[in-house]
Design a protein around this motif. Sequence first.
Motif, PDB file in Angstrom:
ATOM      1  N   PHE A   1      -7.710  -4.274  -1.644  1.00 35.68           N
ATOM      2  CA  PHE A   1      -6.993  -5.509  -1.313  1.00 35.68           C
ATOM      3  C   PHE A   1      -5.704  -5.172  -0.546  1.00 35.68           C
ATOM      4  O   PHE A   1      -4.998  -4.231  -0.872  1.00 35.68           O
ATOM      5  N   GLY A   2      -5.436  -5.984   0.487  1.00 32.48           N
ATOM      6  CA  GLY A   2      -4.219  -5.765   1.267  1.00 32.48           C
ATOM      7  C   GLY A   2      -4.255  -4.469   2.051  1.00 32.48           C
ATOM      8  O   GLY A   2      -3.256  -3.746   2.111  1.00 32.48           O
ATOM      9  N   ALA A   3      -5.394  -4.176   2.662  1.00 30.03           N
ATOM     10  CA  ALA A   3      -5.554  -2.910   3.383  1.00 30.03           C
ATOM     11  C   ALA A   3      -4.601  -2.785   4.567  1.00 30.03           C
ATOM     12  O   ALA A   3      -4.433  -1.694   5.117  1.00 30.03           O
TER      13      ALA A   3
ATOM     14  N   GLY B   1      -1.460   5.324   0.460  1.00 27.66           N
ATOM     15  CA  GLY B   1      -2.243   6.027   1.466  1.00 27.66           C
ATOM     16  C   GLY B   1      -3.731   5.749   1.378  1.00 27.66           C
ATOM     17  O   GLY B   1      -4.490   6.132   2.283  1.00 27.66           O
ATOM     18  N   LEU B   2      -4.182   5.081   0.334  1.00 24.72           N
ATOM     19  CA  LEU B   2      -5.612   4.785   0.168  1.00 24.72           C
ATOM     20  C   LEU B   2      -6.130   3.868   1.263  1.00 24.72           C
ATOM     21  O   LEU B   2      -7.320   3.897   1.604  1.00 24.72           O
ATOM     22  N   GLU B   3      -5.243   3.055   1.809  1.00 27.02           N
ATOM     23  CA  GLU B   3      -5.659   2.094   2.840  1.00 27.02           C
ATOM     24  C   GLU B   3      -6.184   2.780   4.091  1.00 27.02           C
ATOM     25  O   GLU B   3      -7.007   2.213   4.825  1.00 27.02           O
ATOM     26  N   ILE B   4      -5.743   4.009   4.347  1.00 25.97           N
ATOM     27  CA  ILE B   4      -6.164   4.719   5.562  1.00 25.97           C
ATOM     28  C   ILE B   4      -7.663   4.984   5.528  1.00 25.97           C
ATOM     29  O   ILE B   4      -8.408   4.679   6.476  1.00 25.97           O
ATOM     30  N   ASN B   5      -8.133   5.550   4.433  1.00 23.26           N
ATOM     31  CA  ASN B   5      -9.551   5.840   4.263  1.00 23.26           C
ATOM     32  C   ASN B   5     -10.389   4.563   4.283  1.00 23.26           C
ATOM     33  O   ASN B   5     -11.456   4.508   4.909  1.00 23.26           O
TER      34      ASN B   5
END
Length: 268
Positions: free
Chosen positions: A85-87, A93-97
């Motif tokens: 959620f909220g990428a 840093g999880l949003e990058i992957n």
Amino acid sequence: MTWNIIVTGATGHYGSLAIDFIKKFNPEGVEPRIGDFSDKNSLIEAFKGMNRLLFVSVPYKNIQKNVVEAAKECGISYIVYTSIFGAEYSKFGLEINHKQTEQWIKESGIPYTILRNNWYIDLEEGLLHATKNTGSFLYTTKENKLSFALRREYAEVGARVILKEDNFYYNKIINLARTPFTYPELGKMVEEALGKKIEIKEVSMDEFQKYLEEANVTQQGKSVSLSMQTYVKNGNNGEELGDPKEFEEVLSRKLESLVSIIREYLSD
């Protein structure tokens, strides 16, 4: 309708829960099969004869590309992917992957649904168990908000979406989040869940760390709770945008109350 569904990470917490829901909702029409991310060739073998993929993400760079490529090569007709959620915001840093994997899925040409899951309640393991152990709910910021849900709530959505008979969810992003809350509000809910009066108090980060150290919680619980305090305190993370509407639409019911899921979590 009979489908051959593969669930990656089927032996993990989310994957095993999702398979339980798949069997519950369609016990005679689905054959879940286990796959892992070890290498592309092994994935191709696992995907043979499958036509739908519940792609349970892992936090490792680049390896998820193998899953998308294997799915395309094997003729998978539909992918449901568990994103975050909220990428668009900073998420440790999880949003990058996740953003990269979402892009690979879109470029594959395979119909897809992106499930943007918010946090699991497990990330507050340290704080919740410290409160249970000490009778004090301490926090470092009262301004910004956060949101979480039980893993099984997200897993049920995954099962419902992968089993949808028509193309209703094709090429959509579904945001899965609860109504956000502040730490003082969370403290009141923990108090209700425990059924007793507790101390709810804002403290410094040093005091919070000492509190965790003295509260007999796991090392992982301490580390993650400290990280969550910093994450919420810094803000600019999209947490305040949480809205349960899409979550509840897929489930066809209201989410359980936060008090009830906190009580359930602390009783395990």
